[in-house]
Write a protein that holds these residues in place. Structure first.
Motif, mmCIF file in Angstrom:
data_model
loop_
_atom_site.group_PDB
_atom_site.id
_atom_site.type_symbol
_atom_site.label_atom_id
_atom_site.label_comp_id
_atom_site.label_asym_id
_atom_site.label_seq_id
_atom_site.Cartn_x
_atom_site.Cartn_y
_atom_site.Cartn_z
ATOM 1 N N TYR A 205 0.985 -1.265 -0.098
ATOM 2 C CA TYR A 205 -0.139 0.072 -0.165
ATOM 3 C C TYR A 205 0.945 1.134 0.073
ATOM 4 N N TRP A 206 0.760 1.985 -0.922
ATOM 5 C CA TRP A 206 1.503 3.118 -1.038
ATOM 6 C C TRP A 206 0.877 4.492 -0.556
ATOM 7 N N VAL A 207 1.743 5.047 0.565
ATOM 8 C CA VAL A 207 1.374 6.263 1.324
ATOM 9 C C VAL A 207 2.357 7.452 0.574
ATOM 10 N N GLU A 208 1.525 8.503 0.274
ATOM 11 C CA GLU A 208 2.381 9.579 -0.256
ATOM 12 C C GLU A 208 2.592 10.666 0.912
ATOM 13 N N MET A 209 1.471 11.291 1.663
ATOM 14 C CA MET A 209 1.499 12.169 2.466
ATOM 15 C C MET A 209 0.669 11.679 3.853
ATOM 16 N N CYS A 210 0.723 12.196 4.996
ATOM 17 C CA CYS A 210 0.103 11.922 6.013
ATOM 18 C C CYS A 210 0.004 13.260 6.992
ATOM 19 N N ARG A 211 -0.901 14.195 7.050
ATOM 20 C CA ARG A 211 -0.911 15.209 8.016
ATOM 21 C C ARG A 211 0.225 16.084 7.694
ATOM 22 N N GLY A 212 0.654 16.281 6.480
ATOM 23 C CA GLY A 212 1.659 17.290 5.950
ATOM 24 C C GLY A 212 3.091 16.591 6.050
ATOM 25 N N TYR A 213 3.264 15.269 6.698
ATOM 26 C CA TYR A 213 4.575 14.627 6.641
ATOM 27 C C TYR A 213 4.867 13.716 5.587
ATOM 28 N N VAL A 214 5.894 14.008 4.753
ATOM 29 C CA VAL A 214 6.097 13.150 3.677
ATOM 30 C C VAL A 214 6.317 11.735 4.053
ATOM 31 N N ILE A 215 5.610 10.702 3.601
ATOM 32 C CA ILE A 215 5.786 9.300 3.828
ATOM 33 C C ILE A 215 6.421 8.790 2.750
ATOM 34 N N ARG A 216 5.738 8.456 1.478
ATOM 35 C CA ARG A 216 6.593 8.080 0.326
ATOM 36 C C ARG A 216 7.165 6.740 0.495
ATOM 37 N N ARG A 217 6.285 5.696 0.974
ATOM 38 C CA ARG A 217 6.822 4.298 1.068
ATOM 39 C C ARG A 217 5.632 3.455 0.900
ATOM 40 N N TYR A 218 6.070 2.011 0.645
ATOM 41 C CA TYR A 218 4.816 1.112 0.672
ATOM 42 C C TYR A 218 4.820 0.309 2.202
ATOM 43 N N PHE A 219 3.492 0.001 2.386
ATOM 44 C CA PHE A 219 3.541 -0.688 3.730
ATOM 45 C C PHE A 219 2.562 -2.129 3.521
ATOM 46 N N ASP A 220 2.896 -3.025 4.250
ATOM 47 C CA ASP A 220 1.917 -4.305 4.234
ATOM 48 C C ASP A 220 0.805 -3.865 5.216
ATOM 49 N N PHE A 221 -0.500 -4.375 5.124
ATOM 50 C CA PHE A 221 -1.470 -3.937 5.849
ATOM 51 C C PHE A 221 -2.523 -5.109 5.895
ATOM 52 N N THR A 222 -2.731 -5.703 7.370
ATOM 53 C CA THR A 222 -3.822 -6.477 7.362
ATOM 54 C C THR A 222 -4.989 -5.919 8.436
ATOM 55 N N ASP A 223 -4.613 -5.626 9.335
ATOM 56 C CA ASP A 223 -5.318 -4.939 10.560
ATOM 57 C C ASP A 223 -4.537 -3.709 11.095
#
Length: 539
Positions: A205-223
């Motif tokens: 799962y790719w996340v670009e930004m979160c609350r103004g913070y630059v994330i720019r990375r992939y995550f594995d997510f189940t729960d």
């Protein structure tokens, strides 16, 4: 001699005669040529420059010459002066009997078409036939065919089966290659890079930004609980509010993936009500939509056994040297300009008719607004399936035989309208989720730049990036899907972006050819590496 031939090609008629005499004399003074090819010297006297160039083309070590394109009016044809710019011409190799005959026009025969401009000039075109015997030199006229038939006891009426017009010989698609039938575009859950529905729901799962913070990375997510435990070290740098918002983003994307197949079916039903084709003929690919060069290239591919033989065709241009590192890249003319522009207009009409209801292309989580998914638009049966089975696979089975090129059976296809100054979306460095990929320029008026830049595969990078201009309408680029690439930004020609100028755009069609057989046999079971390293943040 080459210099004299170049002068002869553009000289007036009276001067041309003198130059041809000088060329014939120079050929006669070359003992190494005179001994073995004395029968070619006399015909060179007092012939048109086209015929003279054709004679030189069959001399040894003359399979490729660099000569200016003639722009003269020949006495024999009376054709108008050709005003195209001079360019380097790749001449075909000497007339050698093909490895495999294509059984045209009769069983055991082989027909070879040479288009205008492929040999000597825009007005040079010819059709050669090899009979079913051990003859090395082809039959180049109806008289030679009739003579061969009479010498072998064949009926003279058989000559009516032979055509010496390139347009007539290339009026149909070549015979099917015998590969698997196309099944169109499969659901996303079964065609992801992981090749497993469960992995599709939890991986990358790719996340670009979160609350103004630059994330720019992939995550594995189940729960949420397992995510906080697995990424505890990484999440320490963020506050509680940022972590909560990140979890909400990932849960939303997980729910969208769980419902991806169902939502796609509902969206396709809705698009059928919103979209009424402006020109229904462009949704089906016919021979008249293809360039003669492409049809001739596909015909030549039927009688080749390797990429080396196919690249001898003047219609296929390798952009990488054989001994050069990195994945090979090829370009060739595919569509006629008229059909390419009509298809671009139809795709734009679909985009405007459906608006926000249509699906869009996502690259690293970024939505490309001016994109069309062709399968949802109903273009797969008549257009994309035909391109996959009748164009991409016959070429890729020779050019990419060890990458599933001979067993392509499904695809993903999208179009993209690119605007000058764009930096996001397709300009990210990524590979295609494909065994073999094809990109076609459908429209590009008033634009410069926008090169397609290749960096090679991850395990075989190029020492120097390869820049491929793709501004000639109807031309295509064929490459291996693992070849990392990106687009350079476009620029308008002679227009300041700050002015109130008309909008310019380029429409590109991208087809990702995939093979179910190859993926089942050769893709790794644990394929986490393929996605993880493809992010531009790691480069």
């Amino acid at each position: 001699i080459t210099h004299l031939v170049a002068r002869c090609a553009t000289a007036p008629t009276a001067r041309r005669r003198t130059l041809e005499d000088r060329i014939a004399v120079d050929l006669g003074n070359r003992s190494e040529l005179a001994v073995n090819f004395s029968h070619l010297l006399q015909p060179c006297l007092h012939r048109s420059s086209h015929a003279l160039l054709r004679t030189m083309a069959i001399l040894p070590n003359r399979s490729v010459l660099t000569l200016p394109q003639p722009s003269i009016e020949t006495e024999e044809s009376g054709l108008p002066v050709d005003e195209r710019l001079q360019r380097n011409l790749r001449l075909p190799a000497p007339a050698i009997r093909p490895t495999i005959v294509n059984n045209q026009p009769l069983p055991g025969w082989h027909r070879h078409v040479i288009l205008g401009g492929a040999l000597m000039s825009p007005h040079d075109a010819d059709v050669w036939h090899w009979p079913p015997d051990e003859r090395e030199r082809p039959l180049r006229s109806a008289a030679e065919v009739r003579e061969w038939l009479s010498a072998h006891g064949e009926q003279a009426s058989v000559v009516d089966c032979f055509s010496f017009s390139p347009q007539v010989c290339l009026s149909d698609f070549p015979a099917p290659d015998g590969g698997p039938a196309s099944v169109g575009e499969l659901p996303a859950s079964t065609t992801s890079t992981h090749q497993h529905p469960e992995k599709f729901r939890v991986r990358d799962y790719w996340v670009e930004m979160c609350r103004g913070y630059v994330i720019r990375r992939y995550f594995d997510f189940t729960d949420a609980s397992s995510f906080r435990f697995d990424y505890a070290v990484y999440l320490r740098q963020f506050s509680h509010l940022v972590v909560e918002d990140l979890v909400r983003q990932l849960e939303k994307m997980r729910d969208e993936r769980d419902e991806a197949d169902a939502l796609r079916s509902e969206r396709v039903d809705e698009l059928k009500e919103l979209y009424s084709p402006m020109d229904g003929s462009v949704r089906s690919l016919r021979e008249s939509s293809m360039s003669l060069e492409c049809l001739n290239l596909l015909t030549q591919a039927q009688s080749c056994t390797s990429a080396r033989e196919l690249t001898e065709s003047p219609h296929l241009m390798p952009l990488t040297a054989p001994n050069e590192g990195g994945s090979p890249v090829y370009t060739f003319p595919l569509f006629t300009p008229a059909y390419a522009e009509s298809l671009a207009e139809e795709l734009r009409h679909f985009e405007e008719s459906c608006g926000d209801a249509r699906g869009r292309l996502f690259v690293c989580g970024r939505e490309c607004e001016q994109s069309v998914l062709l399968d949802e638009a109903g273009f797969s049966p008549g257009l994309v399936d035909v391109l996959l089975t009748r164009v991409i696979r016959p070429l890729s089975k020779l050019l990419f035989p060890f990458d599933g090129g001979d067993s392509l059976d499904h695809h993903a296809c999208f179009s993209l309208r690119q605007q000058p100054g764009e930096q996001d979306g397709p300009f990210t460095l990524l590979p295609d989720n494909a065994e073999v990929a094809l990109q076609i320029c459908l429209s590009a008026d008033g634009l410069v730049g926008g090169d397609l830049v290749f960096y090679g595969a991850r395990d075989e990078p190029r020492q120097t990036p390869l820049n491929v201009p793709l501004l000639e309408v109807g031309h295509a680029v064929l490459y291996r899907g693992t070849n990392l690439h990106r687009w350079k930004p476009l620029e308008p020609l002679g227009v300041d972006l700050r002015d109130d100028s008309p909008s310019f755009s380029r429409t590109v069609l991208n087809i990702s050819g995939r093979s179910s057989t190859w993926r089942a046999e050769y893709m790794a079971v644990d394929d986490e590496y393929a996605i993880r390293v493809s992010s531009h943040m790691d480069l």
